[in-house]
Motif scaffolding. Structure first.
Motif, PDB file in Angstrom:
ATOM      1  N   CYS A 196       0.665  -1.090  -0.047  1.00  0.00           N
ATOM      2  CA  CYS A 196      -0.014  -0.250   0.088  1.00  0.00           C
ATOM      3  C   CYS A 196       1.093   1.474  -0.454  1.00  0.00           C
ATOM      4  O   CYS A 196       0.169   2.311  -0.741  1.00  0.00           O
ATOM      5  N   GLU A 197       1.572   1.549   0.849  1.00  0.00           N
ATOM      6  CA  GLU A 197       2.796   2.792   0.981  1.00  0.00           C
ATOM      7  C   GLU A 197       3.025   2.142  -0.707  1.00  0.00           C
ATOM      8  O   GLU A 197       4.219   3.532  -0.799  1.00  0.00           O
ATOM      9  N   ARG A 198       4.046   1.032  -0.938  1.00  0.00           N
ATOM     10  CA  ARG A 198       4.365   1.312  -1.958  1.00  0.00           C
ATOM     11  C   ARG A 198       3.491   2.208  -3.413  1.00  0.00           C
ATOM     12  O   ARG A 198       3.969   2.969  -4.589  1.00  0.00           O
ATOM     13  N   ILE A 199       2.943   1.596  -3.709  1.00  0.00           N
ATOM     14  CA  ILE A 199       1.512   2.437  -4.941  1.00  0.00           C
ATOM     15  C   ILE A 199       1.201   3.630  -4.073  1.00  0.00           C
ATOM     16  O   ILE A 199       1.571   4.491  -4.948  1.00  0.00           O
ATOM     17  N   ASN A 200       1.386   3.761  -3.488  1.00  0.00           N
ATOM     18  CA  ASN A 200       0.901   5.299  -2.709  1.00  0.00           C
ATOM     19  C   ASN A 200       2.195   6.638  -2.986  1.00  0.00           C
ATOM     20  O   ASN A 200       2.281   7.812  -3.642  1.00  0.00           O
ATOM     21  N   PHE A 201       2.831   5.902  -2.914  1.00  0.00           N
ATOM     22  CA  PHE A 201       4.560   6.696  -2.656  1.00  0.00           C
ATOM     23  C   PHE A 201       4.687   7.167  -3.699  1.00  0.00           C
ATOM     24  O   PHE A 201       5.027   7.536  -4.946  1.00  0.00           O
ATOM     25  N   PHE A 202       4.786   6.131  -4.738  1.00  0.00           N
ATOM     26  CA  PHE A 202       5.068   5.778  -6.580  1.00  0.00           C
ATOM     27  C   PHE A 202       4.279   6.472  -7.777  1.00  0.00           C
ATOM     28  O   PHE A 202       4.151   6.958  -8.438  1.00  0.00           O
ATOM     29  N   ARG A 203       2.441   6.008  -6.631  1.00  0.00           N
ATOM     30  CA  ARG A 203       1.579   7.679  -7.743  1.00  0.00           C
ATOM     31  C   ARG A 203       1.816   9.106  -7.627  1.00  0.00           C
ATOM     32  O   ARG A 203       1.490   9.149  -8.002  1.00  0.00           O
ATOM     33  N   ASN A 204       2.493   9.044  -6.108  1.00  0.00           N
ATOM     34  CA  ASN A 204       2.325  10.505  -5.925  1.00  0.00           C
ATOM     35  C   ASN A 204       3.787  10.884  -6.514  1.00  0.00           C
ATOM     36  O   ASN A 204       3.921  11.703  -6.753  1.00  0.00           O
TER      37      ASN A 204
END
Length: 309
Positions: A196-204
């Motif tokens: 979840c953190e990875r998807i959010n980080f890379f999306r942002n």
């Protein structure tokens, strides 16, 4: 339990695009910078010179902005790499705990299966001893019967001991299984949180990249607009007049060379029908710049136009 998958979705796509962005932005910056030292007239005059000066200034600014953008993207790439390394270390710790729990569970399972085999063998030995006692009921030899009873008693004791050992291993295995299952659930939660953190980080991060690229387009277009404004102020008439005033040598052309007879020093008049220098016509109007057959009077690019003055 399902197999834990720690691979990140879409990570390879980001890794392949990130260096491409950096290379293209850096190359764009330095190539655009090179335009400042190329092209144009060797001796521009007046309004054209001012337009070229604005062109060089704005192109230099565009190049610097692209170089700055490339540096910004490198910094963002460094943050992304640090984020990945941090998650990698955390994932490694969780995997080590899971490996230790799995090895302990596997070892205890093997011990339990060995205890089960030993218990089953002792039970078979006891059954054989009981059958031997029953078969020797009619045997007159008391010593032989005594040996059979002793063997039966020993086998019963062995069954009881193996049964206790088997139950102990079963209970121990159940406790280890519960611990393994608890660690397994924790690991799944950790990996889910990481994803979840990875998807959010890379999306942002990608969203920020797009904003930076959009801002670069706006900044570049504003600089190009300044060049367009300076080109609108460029005047062919003023530049030609400026050149003539800077390079002129006089108001009248030189007088023609007259024929002089060696024996008669008197100079002949100008030939009939030929005008003298002072009587020559003034400079003609400026020609209209020629365009290619397919070029219109106004070269359009979307909503922008290049106007021939």
């Amino acid at each position: 339990m399902a197999k834990i998958c720690s691979a990140s979705l879409g990570r390879s796509h980001v890794d392949s695009l990130r260096p491409k962005f950096l290379r293209e932005e850096g190359a764009t910056g330095y190539e655009t910078w090179g335009l400042c030292f190329q092209g144009g007239s060797e001796r521009p005059f007046s309004t054209l010179k001012r337009a070229l000066d604005v062109f060089k200034l704005q192109i230099d600014s565009v190049a610097q902005s692209h170089i700055q953008l490339a540096q910004t993207l490198r910094e963002e790439a460094r943050k992304m790499e640090e984020f990945r390394e941090k998650q990698k270390l955390q994932r490694k710790k969780t995997e080590l705990i899971m490996d230790a729990a799995h090895k302990q569970k596997s070892l205890q399972f093997k011990k339990t299966m060995d205890a089960k085999k030993n218990y089953e063998q002792k039970c078979r030995d006891k059954d054989e001893a009981e059958q031997a006692v029953h078969r020797s009921a009619n045997v007159v030899n008391p010593k032989q019967q005594e040996k059979l009873f002793v063997k039966l008693a020993t086998s019963k004791t062995a069954v009881e001991d193996s049964d206790k050992a088997y139950m102990l291993h079963i209970n121990t295995l159940d406790k280890i299984r519960e611990e393994w299952q608890s660690e397994h659930i924790k690991a799944c939660e950790v990996f889910e949180t990481q994803e979840c953190e990875r998807i959010n980080f890379f999306r942002n991060a990608l969203w920020l990249h797009m904003n930076q690229l959009s801002q670069q387009c706006v900044t570049s277009d504003n600089m190009y607009e300044e060049v367009r404004k300076s080109l609108e102020m460029c005047s062919i008439e003023k530049d030609i007049e400026y050149f003539v005033n800077q390079r002129k040598t006089g108001q009248t052309p030189p007088a023609p060379i007259m024929y002089e007879n060696f024996y008669c020093p008197q100079k002949n008049a100008a030939p009939p029908g030929k005008a003298t220098g002072s009587e020559l016509a003034r400079r003609r109007p400026l020609p209209v710049p020629k365009s290619l057959p397919d070029d219109p009077d106004y070269s359009l690019l979307d909503n922008y136009s290049l106007i021939y003055q």
